[in-house]
Design a protein around this motif. Structure first.
Motif, PDB file in Angstrom:
ATOM      1  N   VAL A 206      -3.516  -2.793   4.302  1.00 34.53           N
ATOM      2  CA  VAL A 206      -3.959  -4.036   4.443  1.00 34.53           C
ATOM      3  C   VAL A 206      -3.454  -4.798   3.383  1.00 34.53           C
ATOM      4  O   VAL A 206      -2.956  -6.198   3.533  1.00 34.53           O
ATOM      5  CB  VAL A 206      -5.495  -3.987   4.242  1.00 34.53           C
ATOM      6  CG1 VAL A 206      -6.157  -5.458   4.153  1.00 34.53           C
ATOM      7  CG2 VAL A 206      -5.821  -3.143   5.807  1.00 34.53           C
ATOM      8  N   ILE A 207      -3.557  -4.368   2.135  1.00 36.23           N
ATOM      9  CA  ILE A 207      -2.932  -5.108   1.082  1.00 36.23           C
ATOM     10  C   ILE A 207      -1.535  -5.603   1.001  1.00 36.23           C
ATOM     11  O   ILE A 207      -1.008  -6.666   0.903  1.00 36.23           O
ATOM     12  CB  ILE A 207      -3.088  -4.404  -0.376  1.00 36.23           C
ATOM     13  CG1 ILE A 207      -4.923  -4.465  -0.733  1.00 36.23           C
ATOM     14  CG2 ILE A 207      -2.480  -5.122  -1.610  1.00 36.23           C
ATOM     15  CD1 ILE A 207      -5.295  -3.611  -1.948  1.00 36.23           C
ATOM     16  N   SER A 208      -0.675  -4.652   1.445  1.00 35.26           N
ATOM     17  CA  SER A 208       0.489  -4.668   1.604  1.00 35.26           C
ATOM     18  C   SER A 208       1.063  -5.687   2.598  1.00 35.26           C
ATOM     19  O   SER A 208       1.832  -6.540   2.602  1.00 35.26           O
ATOM     20  CB  SER A 208       1.232  -3.406   2.081  1.00 35.26           C
ATOM     21  OG  SER A 208       2.666  -3.456   2.266  1.00 35.26           O
ATOM     22  N   GLN A 209       0.254  -5.555   3.717  1.00 33.26           N
ATOM     23  CA  GLN A 209       0.309  -6.511   4.974  1.00 33.26           C
ATOM     24  C   GLN A 209       0.000  -8.019   4.632  1.00 33.26           C
ATOM     25  O   GLN A 209       0.737  -8.801   4.902  1.00 33.26           O
ATOM     26  CB  GLN A 209      -0.520  -6.248   6.120  1.00 33.26           C
ATOM     27  CG  GLN A 209       0.003  -4.851   6.812  1.00 33.26           C
ATOM     28  CD  GLN A 209      -0.770  -4.409   8.343  1.00 33.26           C
ATOM     29  OE1 GLN A 209      -2.096  -5.037   8.297  1.00 33.26           O
ATOM     30  NE2 GLN A 209      -0.185  -3.763   8.833  1.00 33.26           N
ATOM     31  N   VAL A 210      -1.044  -8.221   3.894  1.00 36.26           N
ATOM     32  CA  VAL A 210      -1.554  -9.290   3.431  1.00 36.26           C
ATOM     33  C   VAL A 210      -0.614 -10.047   2.350  1.00 36.26           C
ATOM     34  O   VAL A 210      -0.210 -11.197   2.732  1.00 36.26           O
ATOM     35  CB  VAL A 210      -3.030  -9.494   3.018  1.00 36.26           C
ATOM     36  CG1 VAL A 210      -3.292 -10.916   2.348  1.00 36.26           C
ATOM     37  CG2 VAL A 210      -4.058  -9.164   3.806  1.00 36.26           C
ATOM     38  N   ASN A 211       0.029  -9.516   1.643  1.00 40.31           N
ATOM     39  CA  ASN A 211       0.869  -9.924   0.562  1.00 40.31           C
ATOM     40  C   ASN A 211       2.485 -10.188   1.473  1.00 40.31           C
ATOM     41  O   ASN A 211       2.803 -11.230   1.169  1.00 40.31           O
ATOM     42  CB  ASN A 211       1.469  -8.769  -0.320  1.00 40.31           C
ATOM     43  CG  ASN A 211       2.347  -9.479  -1.290  1.00 40.31           C
ATOM     44  OD1 ASN A 211       1.891 -10.499  -1.855  1.00 40.31           O
ATOM     45  ND2 ASN A 211       3.096  -8.457  -1.809  1.00 40.31           N
TER      46      ASN A 211
ATOM     47  N   SER B 113      -4.943 -16.895  -8.159  1.00 36.64           N
ATOM     48  CA  SER B 113      -5.470 -15.386  -8.517  1.00 36.64           C
ATOM     49  C   SER B 113      -5.337 -14.546  -7.269  1.00 36.64           C
ATOM     50  O   SER B 113      -5.490 -13.500  -7.481  1.00 36.64           O
ATOM     51  CB  SER B 113      -6.875 -15.591  -9.128  1.00 36.64           C
ATOM     52  OG  SER B 113      -7.687 -16.367  -8.181  1.00 36.64           O
ATOM     53  N   LEU B 114      -5.746 -15.183  -6.067  1.00 35.58           N
ATOM     54  CA  LEU B 114      -5.718 -14.636  -4.779  1.00 35.58           C
ATOM     55  C   LEU B 114      -4.531 -14.003  -4.582  1.00 35.58           C
ATOM     56  O   LEU B 114      -4.250 -12.848  -4.146  1.00 35.58           O
ATOM     57  CB  LEU B 114      -6.167 -15.389  -3.970  1.00 35.58           C
ATOM     58  CG  LEU B 114      -6.603 -14.896  -2.445  1.00 35.58           C
ATOM     59  CD1 LEU B 114      -7.744 -13.800  -2.789  1.00 35.58           C
ATOM     60  CD2 LEU B 114      -7.284 -15.799  -1.636  1.00 35.58           C
TER      61      LEU B 114
ATOM     62  N   LYS C  31      -0.165  -9.357  -4.630  1.00 38.18           N
ATOM     63  CA  LYS C  31       0.945  -9.068  -5.189  1.00 38.18           C
ATOM     64  C   LYS C  31       0.962  -7.946  -5.968  1.00 38.18           C
ATOM     65  O   LYS C  31       1.966  -6.886  -6.006  1.00 38.18           O
ATOM     66  CB  LYS C  31       1.706 -10.370  -5.777  1.00 38.18           C
ATOM     67  CG  LYS C  31       3.065 -10.185  -6.233  1.00 38.18           C
ATOM     68  CD  LYS C  31       3.762 -11.484  -6.927  1.00 38.18           C
ATOM     69  CE  LYS C  31       3.697 -12.627  -6.083  1.00 38.18           C
ATOM     70  NZ  LYS C  31       4.433 -13.662  -6.537  1.00 38.18           N
ATOM     71  N   ASP C  32       0.123  -7.949  -6.989  1.00 40.80           N
ATOM     72  CA  ASP C  32      -0.038  -6.976  -7.879  1.00 40.80           C
ATOM     73  C   ASP C  32      -0.490  -5.512  -7.675  1.00 40.80           C
ATOM     74  O   ASP C  32      -0.089  -4.538  -7.880  1.00 40.80           O
ATOM     75  CB  ASP C  32      -0.767  -7.122  -9.161  1.00 40.80           C
ATOM     76  CG  ASP C  32      -0.570  -8.378  -9.966  1.00 40.80           C
ATOM     77  OD1 ASP C  32       0.515  -8.896  -9.888  1.00 40.80           O
ATOM     78  OD2 ASP C  32      -1.636  -9.279 -10.597  1.00 40.80           O
ATOM     79  N   ASN C  33      -1.351  -5.517  -6.293  1.00 41.83           N
ATOM     80  CA  ASN C  33      -1.775  -4.395  -5.665  1.00 41.83           C
ATOM     81  C   ASN C  33      -0.996  -3.768  -4.530  1.00 41.83           C
ATOM     82  O   ASN C  33      -1.168  -2.717  -4.179  1.00 41.83           O
ATOM     83  CB  ASN C  33      -3.067  -4.461  -5.364  1.00 41.83           C
ATOM     84  CG  ASN C  33      -4.107  -4.684  -6.435  1.00 41.83           C
ATOM     85  OD1 ASN C  33      -4.137  -3.699  -7.388  1.00 41.83           O
ATOM     86  ND2 ASN C  33      -4.686  -5.912  -6.648  1.00 41.83           N
ATOM     87  N   ASP C  34       0.142  -4.605  -4.258  1.00 40.73           N
ATOM     88  CA  ASP C  34       0.936  -3.863  -3.157  1.00 40.73           C
ATOM     89  C   ASP C  34       1.931  -2.879  -3.454  1.00 40.73           C
ATOM     90  O   ASP C  34       2.498  -2.923  -4.548  1.00 40.73           O
ATOM     91  CB  ASP C  34       1.895  -5.203  -2.547  1.00 40.73           C
ATOM     92  CG  ASP C  34       2.718  -4.978  -1.527  1.00 40.73           C
ATOM     93  OD1 ASP C  34       2.487  -3.556  -1.004  1.00 40.73           O
ATOM     94  OD2 ASP C  34       3.194  -5.927  -0.967  1.00 40.73           O
ATOM     95  N   THR C  35       1.960  -1.824  -2.899  1.00 41.30           N
ATOM     96  CA  THR C  35       2.437  -0.666  -3.215  1.00 41.30           C
ATOM     97  C   THR C  35       4.190  -0.786  -2.751  1.00 41.30           C
ATOM     98  O   THR C  35       4.926   0.046  -2.867  1.00 41.30           O
ATOM     99  CB  THR C  35       2.101   0.478  -2.671  1.00 41.30           C
ATOM    100  OG1 THR C  35       1.850   0.282  -1.291  1.00 41.30           O
ATOM    101  CG2 THR C  35       0.640   1.043  -3.075  1.00 41.30           C
ATOM    102  N   HIS C  36       4.510  -1.825  -1.843  1.00 43.49           N
ATOM    103  CA  HIS C  36       5.719  -2.021  -1.407  1.00 43.49           C
ATOM    104  C   HIS C  36       6.128  -0.835  -0.640  1.00 43.49           C
ATOM    105  O   HIS C  36       7.384  -0.426  -0.339  1.00 43.49           O
ATOM    106  CB  HIS C  36       6.849  -2.516  -2.396  1.00 43.49           C
ATOM    107  CG  HIS C  36       6.380  -3.735  -3.102  1.00 43.49           C
ATOM    108  ND1 HIS C  36       6.202  -5.041  -2.331  1.00 43.49           N
ATOM    109  CD2 HIS C  36       5.782  -3.858  -4.282  1.00 43.49           C
ATOM    110  CE1 HIS C  36       5.897  -5.577  -3.277  1.00 43.49           C
ATOM    111  NE2 HIS C  36       5.556  -5.099  -4.421  1.00 43.49           N
ATOM    112  N   ASN C  37       5.135   0.075   0.041  1.00 44.47           N
ATOM    113  CA  ASN C  37       5.691   1.306   0.836  1.00 44.47           C
ATOM    114  C   ASN C  37       6.436   0.633   2.054  1.00 44.47           C
ATOM    115  O   ASN C  37       5.717  -0.080   2.857  1.00 44.47           O
ATOM    116  CB  ASN C  37       4.376   1.835   1.266  1.00 44.47           C
ATOM    117  CG  ASN C  37       4.567   3.303   1.837  1.00 44.47           C
ATOM    118  OD1 ASN C  37       5.765   3.452   2.445  1.00 44.47           O
ATOM    119  ND2 ASN C  37       3.669   4.166   1.380  1.00 44.47           N
ATOM    120  N   TYR C  38       7.512   1.358   2.416  1.00 47.69           N
ATOM    121  CA  TYR C  38       8.300   0.699   3.526  1.00 47.69           C
ATOM    122  C   TYR C  38       7.469   0.904   4.918  1.00 47.69           C
ATOM    123  O   TYR C  38       7.802   0.265   6.208  1.00 47.69           O
ATOM    124  CB  TYR C  38       9.640   1.581   3.505  1.00 47.69           C
ATOM    125  CG  TYR C  38       9.413   2.829   3.918  1.00 47.69           C
ATOM    126  CD1 TYR C  38       9.818   3.219   5.289  1.00 47.69           C
ATOM    127  CD2 TYR C  38       9.237   4.040   3.081  1.00 47.69           C
ATOM    128  CE1 TYR C  38       9.633   4.729   5.666  1.00 47.69           C
ATOM    129  CE2 TYR C  38       9.198   5.543   3.156  1.00 47.69           C
ATOM    130  CZ  TYR C  38       9.571   5.493   4.845  1.00 47.69           C
ATOM    131  OH  TYR C  38       9.313   6.832   5.125  1.00 47.69           O
TER     132      TYR C  38
END
Length: 186
Positions: free
Chosen positions: A8-13, A30-31, A36-43
């Motif tokens: 979810v974090i990745s998709q939102v980013n 901040s949002l 951005k900071d919590n996105d793991t950038h998992n393919y």
């Protein structure tokens, strides 16, 4: 559960990064930084713009996008009719709720068409014809209307289906889905 949160974090980013600079500037820094900071950038969580319309997003992602979209400047305000279709639904009158929601959606599609199209409609009743919605002569206007075209088509199909099948429950369910997606897009 951790995988789902990560997804979810990745998709939102990714959705945030797809937005225009103007839209990104309207979201609190901040949002944006949180995602951005919590996105793991998992393919394996990679999405495209097409995924936004193909229901390939997690429900939570859609909910976050709705929250984030509250910060955008709206070119069109979503109009709500009285009595509220939600109150009618709570009172157990599904048919009346469906009719009221149908009117509300028709007014909003009418306003969208007249805001972005070159060919303005003169009467709300024309919104029930797919061929009259969103006639434009430029790519810029087409891009603004693109996110509403599929929803409008679904709206017209839902109306034709209820006239054919006379199933108010199914019609109301479809209208609620269209309402949610249209509200998010606006």
């Amino acid at each position: 559960m951790e995988d789902k949160n990560e997804k979810v974090i990745s998709q939102v980013n990714q959705v945030i990064s797809m937005l225009s600079k103007k839209s990104q500037d309207s979201i609190p820094k901040s949002l944006i930084d949180f995602f951005k900071d919590n996105d793991t950038h998992n393919y394996k969580y990679q999405i495209t713009e097409k995924d936004l319309f193909d229901e390939n997003l997690e429900l939570e992602t859609k909910q976050f996008i709705k929250i984030i979209s509250e910060y955008f400047e709206n070119e069109i305000e979503y109009e709500k009719l009285e009595p509220s279709w939600k109150k009618l639904e709570e009172n157990g009158t599904i048919e009346e709720a469906a009719i009221q929601l149908d009117k509300e959606l028709a007014i909003n599609f009418f306003n969208i068409n007249n805001k972005f199209s070159d060919r303005k409609m003169t009467c709300v009743k024309y919104i029930y014809e797919i061929k009259y919605f969103g006639r434009v002569d430029s790519q810029e206007k087409l891009k603004k209307l693109e996110k509403f075209r599929l929803l409008h088509k679904a709206f017209c199909i839902a109306n034709k289906k209820v006239k054919r099948d006379n199933n108010c429950g199914a019609w109301f369910s479809m209208l609620k889905e269209i309402h949610f997606e249209l509200y998010v897009q606006m």
